[in-house]
Design an enzyme around this catalytic site. Structure first.
Site, PDB file in Angstrom:
ATOM      1  N   GLN A 156      10.620  15.507  10.925  1.00 30.76           N
ATOM      2  CA  GLN A 156       9.471  14.686  11.494  1.00 30.76           C
ATOM      3  C   GLN A 156       8.265  15.268  11.321  1.00 30.76           C
ATOM      4  OE1 GLN A 156       9.566  11.079  11.733  1.00 30.76           O
ATOM      5  NE2 GLN A 156      11.312  11.821  10.247  1.00 30.76           N
TER       6      GLN A 156
ATOM      7  N   GLU B 209      10.537   5.199  16.766  1.00 29.63           N
ATOM      8  CA  GLU B 209      10.617   4.683  15.501  1.00 29.63           C
ATOM      9  C   GLU B 209      12.043   5.297  14.835  1.00 29.63           C
ATOM     10  OE1 GLU B 209       8.209   5.609  10.967  1.00 29.63           O
ATOM     11  OE2 GLU B 209       8.049   7.070  12.985  1.00 29.63           O
ATOM     12  N   HIS B 210      12.555   6.445  14.959  1.00 29.33           N
ATOM     13  CA  HIS B 210      13.785   6.797  14.439  1.00 29.33           C
ATOM     14  C   HIS B 210      14.557   7.405  15.652  1.00 29.33           C
ATOM     15  CE1 HIS B 210      10.991   7.729  11.222  1.00 29.33           C
ATOM     16  NE2 HIS B 210      11.946   6.995  10.404  1.00 29.33           N
TER      17      HIS B 210
ATOM     18  N   HIS C  68       5.647  15.703   8.715  1.00 28.28           N
ATOM     19  CA  HIS C  68       4.855  14.557   8.412  1.00 28.28           C
ATOM     20  C   HIS C  68       3.197  14.596   8.796  1.00 28.28           C
ATOM     21  CE1 HIS C  68       7.321  11.393   6.437  1.00 28.28           C
ATOM     22  NE2 HIS C  68       8.187  11.680   7.575  1.00 28.28           N
TER      23      HIS C  68
ATOM     24  N   ASP D 261      14.832   7.812   5.064  1.00 21.00           N
ATOM     25  CA  ASP D 261      13.408   7.813   4.539  1.00 21.00           C
ATOM     26  C   ASP D 261      13.767   7.664   3.174  1.00 21.00           C
ATOM     27  OD1 ASP D 261      12.000   8.421   6.653  1.00 21.00           O
ATOM     28  OD2 ASP D 261      11.892  10.586   6.508  1.00 21.00           O
TER      29      ASP D 261
ATOM     30  N   TYR E   5       0.894  -1.096  -0.084  1.00 15.10           N
ATOM     31  CA  TYR E   5       0.089  -0.036   0.065  1.00 15.10           C
ATOM     32  C   TYR E   5       1.077   1.314  -0.126  1.00 15.10           C
ATOM     33  CZ  TYR E   5      -3.648   3.291   0.717  1.00 15.10           C
ATOM     34  OH  TYR E   5      -4.369   4.320   0.553  1.00 15.10           O
TER      35      TYR E   5
ATOM     36  N   HIS F 165      -0.691 -39.777  21.360  1.00 16.16           N
ATOM     37  CA  HIS F 165       0.849 -39.208  20.893  1.00 16.16           C
ATOM     38  C   HIS F 165       1.809 -40.129  21.281  1.00 16.16           C
ATOM     39  CE1 HIS F 165      -1.116 -35.250  20.307  1.00 16.16           C
ATOM     40  NE2 HIS F 165       0.152 -34.902  19.858  1.00 16.16           N
TER      41      HIS F 165
ATOM     42  N   GLN G 152     -11.133   0.617   1.091  1.00 21.55           N
ATOM     43  CA  GLN G 152     -11.495  -0.251   0.309  1.00 21.55           C
ATOM     44  C   GLN G 152     -10.262  -0.931  -0.506  1.00 21.55           C
ATOM     45  OE1 GLN G 152     -12.033   2.808   0.235  1.00 21.55           O
ATOM     46  NE2 GLN G 152     -12.013   3.996  -1.589  1.00 21.55           N
TER      47      GLN G 152
ATOM     48  N   ASN H 277      -3.039   6.070   6.436  1.00 23.00           N
ATOM     49  CA  ASN H 277      -3.784   6.920   7.376  1.00 23.00           C
ATOM     50  C   ASN H 277      -4.620   5.904   8.646  1.00 23.00           C
ATOM     51  OD1 ASN H 277      -6.177   6.115   6.438  1.00 23.00           O
ATOM     52  ND2 ASN H 277      -6.408   7.901   5.362  1.00 23.00           N
TER      53      ASN H 277
ATOM     54  N   SER I  56       4.458   9.285  12.848  1.00 22.90           N
ATOM     55  CA  SER I  56       5.939   9.317  12.583  1.00 22.90           C
ATOM     56  C   SER I  56       6.696   9.868  14.078  1.00 22.90           C
ATOM     57  CB  SER I  56       6.542   9.909  11.468  1.00 22.90           C
ATOM     58  OG  SER I  56       8.026   9.632  11.272  1.00 22.90           O
TER      59      SER I  56
ATOM     60  N   GLU J 140       1.512 -35.233  29.620  1.00 27.26           N
ATOM     61  CA  GLU J 140       0.263 -34.273  29.057  1.00 27.26           C
ATOM     62  C   GLU J 140      -1.095 -35.120  28.793  1.00 27.26           C
ATOM     63  OE1 GLU J 140       1.619 -32.382  25.627  1.00 27.26           O
ATOM     64  OE2 GLU J 140       3.141 -31.285  26.855  1.00 27.26           O
TER      65      GLU J 140
END
Length: 420
Positions: free
Chosen positions: A250, A318-319, A253, A352, A120, A411, A182, A205, A228, A406
């Site tokens: 950052q 994240e960074h 963003h 990036d 995506y 088994h 969608q 998003n 971010s 068990e």
């Protein structure tokens, strides 16, 4: 930006909420039940575009190369090549093997690529060109047979030409002018025009993120990512202009982005605060960057390098940037981050776009348990057991004892019949 002392940080600093989960189930169900008809209706509703066909044909992709400046095409090509080199080295760490743990008893693994993957790529305010090749290249290097790109029809009713160029150069097999919930539904469930994939990766998003969370299980996903983040650790020798520029990189963003500086220098803290205010005024993205700085921007005064390291490890950003004189103690102590950027020259923006690193990274503390997107996300590590002749008695006897403990008698018997 606010300046606070480390001891003033509350739990909310370390446990950032993922945000409200959007109610996307009805939209996903529409696509699952009604396929192309629902995709067309939702695209008209949310993107204002009446789609005839979903797939971007080869002729449109070829035309895109003439619509994108040649210099940009070549820059995309070089960025892809650096990322490919990095991914090829990653792949070298995922190999088939088998070992003999007892005479005649072999255990091993096979590394097998996923067959069909969806990438995506957000449309948004600007075409996020890099998001295309960040998803496609590691999939292609891993050996994925079919790589599909979905992106919203936000450019004259179709996908932006630069995104098409990136998809083609990176090696995508199919491109669809579908975005939002969608697109995730079409990739997960399939429609008359879009065959379902086995895994979906890439940023989006809040609605896209929520949709990925909902379809997980029907398909695999990379991870659930939020806005971010950057955390910069800097000392008194850091360049305030560079630190401020990276914080704002950052902040622009998203209004919910999180730019944070942790420093042992009160003097640097003040200089960076001044620089941020100065630099943001001339940004074309000033409205977004200012909102992020006001909501989430923070300068934290740490009492020692050890405290700065502890803050970063607990925050798991994240960074994570290091702009300090003596980096080795920091590198040795830091454990939780999506990507680490060492030295004043290591701009997060290089990660990036153009360094070869992947920019699809964990947020909201997820770096405590996972890393960023890479080749491993596109392969399955399958385990294999092979026995030559009769199985050795030791593992048979041990297995029988465990099965009986068990309460699983069948088994035990399945082992015992092989141990005669």
């Amino acid at each position: 930006m606010r300046i606070v002392h480390a001891e003033q940080l509350g739990e909310s600093f370390y446990q950032r909420p993922c945000g409200p989960v959007q109610d996307v189930r009805p939209l996903l169900e529409e696509v699952r039940l009604h396929g192309d008809t629902a995709v067309r209706a939702l695209t008209l509703r949310y993107d204002g575009v009446q789609l005839e066909s979903f797939r971007v044909e080869k002729e449109e992709i070829r035309r895109a190369f003439s619509q994108v400046p040649e210099g940009l095409v070549e820059a995309i090509r070089r960025c892809i090549e650096r990322l490919r080199l990095f991914c090829e080295r990653q792949l070298a760490d995922y190999q088939n093997f088998d070992i003999e743990v007892e005479p005649g008893l072999f255990v091993g693994q096979r590394v097998v690529p996923i067959e069909r993957v969806g990438v995506y790529a957000p449309g948004g305010r600007f075409p996020l060109i890099s998001s295309v090749y960040m998803g496609v290249v590691p999939a292609r290097v891993a050996g994925v047979r079919e790589v599909v790109v979905c992106s919203p029809p936000t450019y004259r009713g179709s996908v932006h030409p630069a995104l098409l160029v990136a998809a083609d150069l990176a090696g995508a097999d199919e491109v669809y002018r579908i975005g939002g919930v969608q697109a995730i539904a079409a990739l997960a469930y399939g429609t008359e025009s879009v065959r379902a994939v086995h895994k979906i990766v890439g940023p989006g998003n809040a609605f896209v993120t929520a949709a990925k969370r909902e379809v997980y299980g029907q398909v695999g996903i990379d991870f659930v990512a939020g806005p971010s983040e950057v955390l910069i650790i800097a000392d008194e020798e850091a360049d305030a202009e560079i630190v401020a520029a990276d914080l704002l990189a950052q902040a622009e963003h998203d209004p919910d982005a999180s730019p944070v500086l942790v420093t042992t220098s009160a003097r640097l803290a003040e200089r960076v605060r001044t620089e941020v205010a100065h630099q943001v005024a001339s940004l074309t993205t000033a409205a977004v960057a200012k909102a992020a700085v006001e909501r989430n921007g923070l300068i934290v005064l740490a009492r020692s390098p050890e405290e700065a390291i502890a803050i970063a490890n607990r925050r798991a950003p994240e960074h994570l940037e290091l702009q300090v004189r003596d980096v080795e103690p920091y590198v040795a102590g830091l454990r939780n981050f999506g990507s680490l950027f060492v030295g004043a020259g290591a701009a997060e923006a290089l990660g990036d776009y153009s360094s070869g690193l992947n920019h699809v990274l964990p947020t909201n503390g997820a770096a405590r348990y996972t890393g960023g997107l890479g080749v491993r996300d596109f392969v399955k590590v399958q385990t294999v057991l092979k026995v030559e002749g009769n199985p050795p008695s030791g593992p048979i006897e041990d297995g029988v004892q465990l099965a009986q403990a068990e309460g699983l008698e069948a088994h035990a018997r399945s082992l015992q019949v092989r141990g005669r």
